[in-house]
Design a protein around this motif. Sequence first.
Motif, mmCIF file in Angstrom:
data_model
loop_
_atom_site.group_PDB
_atom_site.id
_atom_site.type_symbol
_atom_site.label_atom_id
_atom_site.label_comp_id
_atom_site.label_asym_id
_atom_site.label_seq_id
_atom_site.Cartn_x
_atom_site.Cartn_y
_atom_site.Cartn_z
ATOM 1 N N MET A 252 42.497 38.039 31.935
ATOM 2 C CA MET A 252 42.059 38.925 32.980
ATOM 3 C C MET A 252 43.197 39.266 33.938
ATOM 4 O O MET A 252 43.304 40.395 34.396
ATOM 5 C CB MET A 252 40.931 38.277 33.780
ATOM 6 N N ASN B 269 44.400 47.358 33.065
ATOM 7 C CA ASN B 269 43.318 48.329 33.244
ATOM 8 C C ASN B 269 42.235 47.874 34.209
ATOM 9 O O ASN B 269 41.327 48.633 34.514
ATOM 10 C CB ASN B 269 42.689 48.656 31.886
ATOM 11 N N HIS B 270 42.300 46.634 34.646
ATOM 12 C CA HIS B 270 41.252 46.116 35.533
ATOM 13 C C HIS B 270 41.888 45.318 36.670
ATOM 14 O O HIS B 270 42.857 44.591 36.463
ATOM 15 C CB HIS B 270 40.279 45.230 34.756
ATOM 16 N N TYR C 269 36.140 39.864 34.981
ATOM 17 C CA TYR C 269 35.125 40.237 34.015
ATOM 18 C C TYR C 269 33.940 39.273 34.081
ATOM 19 O O TYR C 269 34.052 38.162 34.564
ATOM 20 C CB TYR C 269 35.628 40.150 32.575
ATOM 21 N N THR D 198 32.840 44.533 34.397
ATOM 22 C CA THR D 198 34.249 44.230 34.667
ATOM 23 C C THR D 198 34.464 43.883 36.135
ATOM 24 O O THR D 198 35.594 43.791 36.593
ATOM 25 C CB THR D 198 35.143 45.430 34.299
ATOM 26 N N ASN E 249 46.360 39.491 33.376
ATOM 27 C CA ASN E 249 47.371 40.370 32.789
ATOM 28 C C ASN E 249 46.835 41.709 32.298
ATOM 29 O O ASN E 249 47.587 42.489 31.724
ATOM 30 C CB ASN E 249 48.072 39.644 31.635
ATOM 31 N N ASP E 250 45.569 41.992 32.503
ATOM 32 C CA ASP E 250 44.980 43.245 32.041
ATOM 33 C C ASP E 250 45.326 44.371 33.021
ATOM 34 O O ASP E 250 44.822 44.397 34.143
ATOM 35 C CB ASP E 250 43.468 43.095 31.924
#
Length: 123
Positions: free
Chosen positions: A1, A6-7, A11, A26, A3-4
């Motif tokens: 999470m 896009n978010h 989550y 998310t 290193n994502d």
Amino acid sequence: MVNDPNHTTLYEGWGIGKKGFGGGTTNHAWSGGAQIVISQHLFGIKPLEVGYKTFLIEPCPASFTSGTLSFPTVRGTISASFKNNPEEFSMKLHIPKGTTAIVRLSEQGVIRINGKQKKSNNL
């Protein structure tokens, strides 16, 4: 999470969409439980007044040898880091302006604030 790209939130499950179970959200508060344990128990940072105007810092590092924490409040960011070994426990703190931190240390010993030794253990 973490290193994502896009978010920017946590989550509901470890995988969302193509790589995950395909459901959930998310932005889920329950995934933040570890953050509460780390800040309030390991670092011992607990609000005593609304908005962290006054807060307690009572670290309990147990067997952890080091840690770093930084989190925003409505009054500014509180930052703490510690090093812990059998000979010494040291902690660096950043306290936002206009707030009061009450620091409690479980062990007796020499206490230094900004490098200057305190004559008593009453901070």
